[in-house]
Design a protein around this motif. Structure first.
Motif, PDB file in Angstrom:
ATOM      1  N   SER A  57      18.990  -7.244  -2.197  1.00  0.00           N
ATOM      2  CA  SER A  57      19.283  -6.627  -3.500  1.00  0.00           C
ATOM      3  C   SER A  57      18.500  -7.276  -4.646  1.00  0.00           C
ATOM      4  O   SER A  57      18.026  -6.597  -5.546  1.00  0.00           O
ATOM      5  CB  SER A  57      20.782  -6.642  -3.790  1.00  0.00           C
ATOM      6  N   ASP A  58      18.324  -8.601  -4.582  1.00  0.00           N
ATOM      7  CA  ASP A  58      17.562  -9.269  -5.654  1.00  0.00           C
ATOM      8  C   ASP A  58      16.100  -8.823  -5.638  1.00  0.00           C
ATOM      9  O   ASP A  58      15.488  -8.626  -6.696  1.00  0.00           O
ATOM     10  CB  ASP A  58      17.642 -10.793  -5.498  1.00  0.00           C
ATOM     11  N   TYR A  84      15.837  -5.494  -7.086  1.00  0.00           N
ATOM     12  CA  TYR A  84      16.004  -5.602  -8.538  1.00  0.00           C
ATOM     13  C   TYR A  84      14.667  -5.971  -9.187  1.00  0.00           C
ATOM     14  O   TYR A  84      14.242  -5.365 -10.173  1.00  0.00           O
ATOM     15  CB  TYR A  84      17.067  -6.660  -8.864  1.00  0.00           C
ATOM     16  N   ARG A  85      14.011  -6.979  -8.604  1.00  0.00           N
ATOM     17  CA  ARG A  85      12.729  -7.422  -9.175  1.00  0.00           C
ATOM     18  C   ARG A  85      11.695  -6.298  -9.114  1.00  0.00           C
ATOM     19  O   ARG A  85      10.951  -6.060 -10.066  1.00  0.00           O
ATOM     20  CB  ARG A  85      12.208  -8.662  -8.423  1.00  0.00           C
ATOM     21  N   PHE A 103      12.526  -3.871 -11.788  1.00  0.00           N
ATOM     22  CA  PHE A 103      12.222  -4.383 -13.131  1.00  0.00           C
ATOM     23  C   PHE A 103      10.723  -4.388 -13.389  1.00  0.00           C
ATOM     24  O   PHE A 103      10.266  -4.047 -14.478  1.00  0.00           O
ATOM     25  CB  PHE A 103      12.784  -5.799 -13.300  1.00  0.00           C
ATOM     26  N   ARG A 104       9.957  -4.787 -12.363  1.00  0.00           N
ATOM     27  CA  ARG A 104       8.501  -4.858 -12.548  1.00  0.00           C
ATOM     28  C   ARG A 104       7.925  -3.498 -12.921  1.00  0.00           C
ATOM     29  O   ARG A 104       7.016  -3.404 -13.729  1.00  0.00           O
ATOM     30  CB  ARG A 104       7.844  -5.374 -11.268  1.00  0.00           C
ATOM     31  N   TYR A 107       0.445  -6.627  -4.286  1.00  0.00           N
ATOM     32  CA  TYR A 107       0.134  -7.661  -5.278  1.00  0.00           C
ATOM     33  C   TYR A 107       1.360  -8.197  -6.028  1.00  0.00           C
ATOM     34  O   TYR A 107       1.312  -9.277  -6.590  1.00  0.00           O
ATOM     35  CB  TYR A 107      -0.910  -7.146  -6.275  1.00  0.00           C
ATOM     36  N   LEU A 108       2.424  -7.441  -6.059  1.00  0.00           N
ATOM     37  CA  LEU A 108       3.609  -7.946  -6.773  1.00  0.00           C
ATOM     38  C   LEU A 108       4.715  -8.357  -5.817  1.00  0.00           C
ATOM     39  O   LEU A 108       5.441  -9.311  -6.059  1.00  0.00           O
ATOM     40  CB  LEU A 108       4.136  -6.889  -7.757  1.00  0.00           C
ATOM     41  N   ASP A 136       4.126  -9.071  -2.618  1.00  0.00           N
ATOM     42  CA  ASP A 136       3.511  -9.952  -1.605  1.00  0.00           C
ATOM     43  C   ASP A 136       3.795  -9.530  -0.164  1.00  0.00           C
ATOM     44  O   ASP A 136       4.030 -10.374   0.704  1.00  0.00           O
ATOM     45  CB  ASP A 136       3.955 -11.405  -1.820  1.00  0.00           C
ATOM     46  N   LEU A 145      -6.845   0.081  -7.210  1.00  0.00           N
ATOM     47  CA  LEU A 145      -7.387  -0.986  -8.062  1.00  0.00           C
ATOM     48  C   LEU A 145      -8.500  -0.453  -8.959  1.00  0.00           C
ATOM     49  O   LEU A 145      -8.570  -0.793 -10.153  1.00  0.00           O
ATOM     50  CB  LEU A 145      -7.932  -2.125  -7.191  1.00  0.00           C
ATOM     51  N   LEU A 175     -12.787  -6.180  -9.169  1.00  0.00           N
ATOM     52  CA  LEU A 175     -11.446  -5.742  -8.749  1.00  0.00           C
ATOM     53  C   LEU A 175     -10.503  -6.937  -8.654  1.00  0.00           C
ATOM     54  O   LEU A 175      -9.307  -6.810  -8.879  1.00  0.00           O
ATOM     55  CB  LEU A 175     -11.521  -5.013  -7.404  1.00  0.00           C
ATOM     56  N   THR A 196      -8.781  -7.378 -11.814  1.00  0.00           N
ATOM     57  CA  THR A 196      -7.686  -6.412 -11.982  1.00  0.00           C
ATOM     58  C   THR A 196      -6.462  -6.867 -11.188  1.00  0.00           C
ATOM     59  O   THR A 196      -5.326  -6.759 -11.658  1.00  0.00           O
ATOM     60  CB  THR A 196      -8.121  -5.008 -11.507  1.00  0.00           C
ATOM     61  N   GLU A 197      -6.727  -7.398  -9.985  1.00  0.00           N
ATOM     62  CA  GLU A 197      -5.617  -7.937  -9.177  1.00  0.00           C
ATOM     63  C   GLU A 197      -4.880  -9.014  -9.965  1.00  0.00           C
ATOM     64  O   GLU A 197      -3.647  -9.061  -9.989  1.00  0.00           O
ATOM     65  CB  GLU A 197      -6.158  -8.585  -7.888  1.00  0.00           C
ATOM     66  N   LEU A 217      -2.484  -7.968 -12.670  1.00  0.00           N
ATOM     67  CA  LEU A 217      -1.163  -7.494 -12.214  1.00  0.00           C
ATOM     68  C   LEU A 217      -0.108  -8.608 -12.228  1.00  0.00           C
ATOM     69  O   LEU A 217       1.093  -8.341 -12.290  1.00  0.00           O
ATOM     70  CB  LEU A 217      -1.283  -6.930 -10.796  1.00  0.00           C
ATOM     71  N   LEU A 245       3.128  -8.898 -14.383  1.00  0.00           N
ATOM     72  CA  LEU A 245       4.416  -8.260 -14.061  1.00  0.00           C
ATOM     73  C   LEU A 245       5.261  -9.082 -13.082  1.00  0.00           C
ATOM     74  O   LEU A 245       6.370  -8.694 -12.738  1.00  0.00           O
ATOM     75  CB  LEU A 245       4.180  -6.865 -13.487  1.00  0.00           C
ATOM     76  N   LYS A 246       4.697 -10.196 -12.639  1.00  0.00           N
ATOM     77  CA  LYS A 246       5.450 -10.970 -11.630  1.00  0.00           C
ATOM     78  C   LYS A 246       6.682 -11.648 -12.210  1.00  0.00           C
ATOM     79  O   LYS A 246       7.679 -11.830 -11.533  1.00  0.00           O
ATOM     80  CB  LYS A 246       4.535 -12.001 -10.969  1.00  0.00           C
ATOM     81  N   VAL A 275      10.010 -12.029 -13.785  1.00  0.00           N
ATOM     82  CA  VAL A 275      11.173 -11.157 -14.001  1.00  0.00           C
ATOM     83  C   VAL A 275      12.311 -12.018 -14.532  1.00  0.00           C
ATOM     84  O   VAL A 275      12.599 -13.067 -13.952  1.00  0.00           O
ATOM     85  CB  VAL A 275      11.588 -10.467 -12.673  1.00  0.00           C
ATOM     86  N   ARG A 287      18.564 -12.257 -13.239  1.00  0.00           N
ATOM     87  CA  ARG A 287      19.502 -11.129 -13.172  1.00  0.00           C
ATOM     88  C   ARG A 287      20.853 -11.547 -13.735  1.00  0.00           C
ATOM     89  O   ARG A 287      21.292 -12.685 -13.498  1.00  0.00           O
ATOM     90  CB  ARG A 287      19.637 -10.753 -11.691  1.00  0.00           C
TER      91      ARG A 287
END
Lengths: 182, 347
Positions: free
Chosen positions: A33-34, A37-38, A41-42, A143-144, A146, A171, B5, B8-9, B12, B15-16, B18, B21
């Protein structure tokens, strides 16, 4: 019981989920769930919407399992697929002129840094949102979140080669969009 | 091209990050999920059963259980009939007002109800129901032109704090905190509609201010549950200290200050909790000194807004009065962020 579950292999977990085993369901919720969530949010940049994303993703999981469907090979990619579909629906619903929400300030950063990151984050989200859905998914998962391409292929239900191609095109498109400042 | 590229990576990565919660929302979401899973599981099981709408006992054990439950029901009915007289008295006590003969019985029945309940959500509901009863009593007394006795307000305060404490310990904290908030908002609204005489109106304003601040506390708690938990812990500890000093009937010590904005007041509340946590044992002297320092540092805070405050300082009450002065001063700080002595207003 809960700790035992962490050692269970994926097949057994999926089998228990298909039986609607409550311990297995809770275990999956606690495990992912976390992360969902991330992910929410991203892409959405809003805490409430990210929470909604978690809630909707797991509701849809329950409904699928209830109807005898649900994950067949792996749970995590399956959940990301549901989350991706939900987020794409949200993107479709919002009007193009609607401003993206401002992120909350992080205590570890200076206000200037937070503002800069907010602006950069908003621009990135706007551009990601404008990409074709599959390209966005392939980029974000790699990329976000992983994930490796094999797992992304499972989440997208496409061959690994197609995923790589989507990432490359994504990209390039993103780079072109970021060049053209609004 | 590949290098381009790569840039560009890297972009990104923005946005990592966060933000953390909200723990309360996360817990609420989890419990909602579990409940829904449980419901769906039950509905599946019901569906898979045979379609008989009636259900006869399948074996001897079930027949035996049915007989046993019938026996227990009969015994309970007899006991209820025997206690009928006492029951009627208890019912009559429910409408009594503070100072009336049956009022202590009313308090006793409420305490029994609270003492025999273990479920957090039920405790929240009971506490709110009793807080509403105290509110109604207060309103009735005010309408009759009487000043409500302090113990009634203290009980109201305790019910609200108990509701908050049980709400944050429950499986569905958000929903319950929202219920507490709604209850308080209704009370605030009802009190606004009262038309009172010059004797009781200042009292009403003070009480209304307290309701308003309790609402603020709930709202702040919804945003940051861990802070609410710490704040409640401190409040309970402080109330115990007051009771030990024979001042358990004081209620104005909390949220006394009427001229601060709610936001400032809550901010001070959180701060106060941190400052106070180490000072509670033997709070008197230290707290007084700190009040004086704060007053010197920020004269605007003092600003003559609380005349009793200045009066006590001149008299040196806070420092000389041992436990009593210490505890009251402490209350004052919580209310107005170091302007000192708000708690004395309760006198």
């Amino acid at each position: 019981m809960y700790e035992d579950m962490t050692n269970h292999n994926e097949d057994e977990l999926i089998a228990r989920l298909s039986e609607f085993d409550l311990t297995a369901l809770t275990h999956v919720y606690d495990l992912y769930s976390d992360a969902i969530y991330r992910y929410g949010f991203r892409l959405l940049g809003n805490e409430d919407q990210a929470e909604e994303c978690v809630s909707e993703t797991f509701n849809r999981l329950l409904e699928s399992l209830h109807k005898g469907r649900g994950p067949k090979t792996s749970v995590r990619p399956y959940l990301y697929r549901i989350a991706h579909n939900w987020i794409t629906d949200q993107f479709r619903r919002t009007t193009p002129t609607e401003p993206l929400p401002i992120e909350a300030a992080s205590p570890a950063q200076s206000p200037e840094q937070t503002t800069m990151n907010n602006l950069a984050g908003q621009e990135l989200r706007r551009n990601l949102k404008s990409l074709p859905s599959a390209q966005r998914q392939a980029l974000v998962l790699k990329y976000l979140e992983d994930m490796d391409n094999k797992e992304i292929a499972l989440a997208m239900n496409r061959p690994v080669g197609a995923v790589k191609a989507l990432q490359n095109r994504g990209l390039k498109n993103l780079k072109n969009r970021l060049k053209v400042k609004p | 091209m590949k290098d381009n590229l790569h840039e560009t990576e890297k972009e990104l990565n923005v946005l990592k990050d966060v933000p953390a919660r909200n723990a309360l929302k996360a817990r609420s979401g989890r419990s909602q999920f579990s409940r829904q899973a449980e419901q769906m599981r039950r509905s599946s099981l019901n569906h898979s059963r045979t379609s008989r709408w009636w259900h006869l006992p399948n074996n001897w054990q079930e027949v035996h259980t049915m007989k046993l439950s019938m026996k227990i029901t009969s015994i309970l009915v007899v006991i209820a009939l025997l206690l009928g007289g006492a029951g009627l008295t208890a019912v009559a006590a429910q409408t009594s007002l503070p100072g009336e003969v049956f009022y202590p019985l009313k308090m006793l029945t409420e305490d029994i109800q609270l003492g025999t309940t273990t479920n957090n959500a039920e405790l929240v509901n009971f506490s709110l129901e009793f807080a509403n009863r105290r509110y109604t009593e207060i309103q009735q007394l005010l309408e009759d032109g009487l000043m409500p006795p302090d113990p009634v307000v203290v009980r109201w305060q305790n019910h609200v704090l108990s509701a908050l404490q049980n709400a944050i310990e429950a499986d569905e904290p958000l929903e319950l905190l929202e219920t507490v908030k709604t209850t308080l908002q209704q009370q605030f609204k009802m009190m606004s509609k009262l038309e009172l005489g010059p004797t009781t109106e200042p009292w009403m304003n003070q009480f209304q201010n307290q309701i308003k601040n309790q609402i603020g506390l709930v709202e702040a708690g919804i945003e940051d549950p861990s802070e609410l938990a710490k704040e409640l812990q401190w409040l309970f500890q402080y109330k115990q200290q007051l009771a030990a000093a024979g001042e358990g009937d004081q209620w104005q010590w909390m949220f006394q200050h009427q001229n601060q904005s709610l936001e400032t007041e809550l901010q001070y509340q959180w701060q106060y909790q941190y400052q106070q946590s180490e000072e509670i044992p033997g709070a008197g002297q230290n707290r007084t000194n700190q009040n004086q320092e704060n007053n010197q540092n920020n004269p605007a805070d003092n600003g003559g807004e609380n005349p009793q405050n200045n009066e006590n300082e001149q008299n040196g009450d806070g420092g000389n009065n041992g436990n009593q002065g210490g505890s009251q001063d402490s209350g004052g700080n919580g209310n107005n962020g170091g302007s000192g002595g708000g708690g004395n207003g309760g006198k």
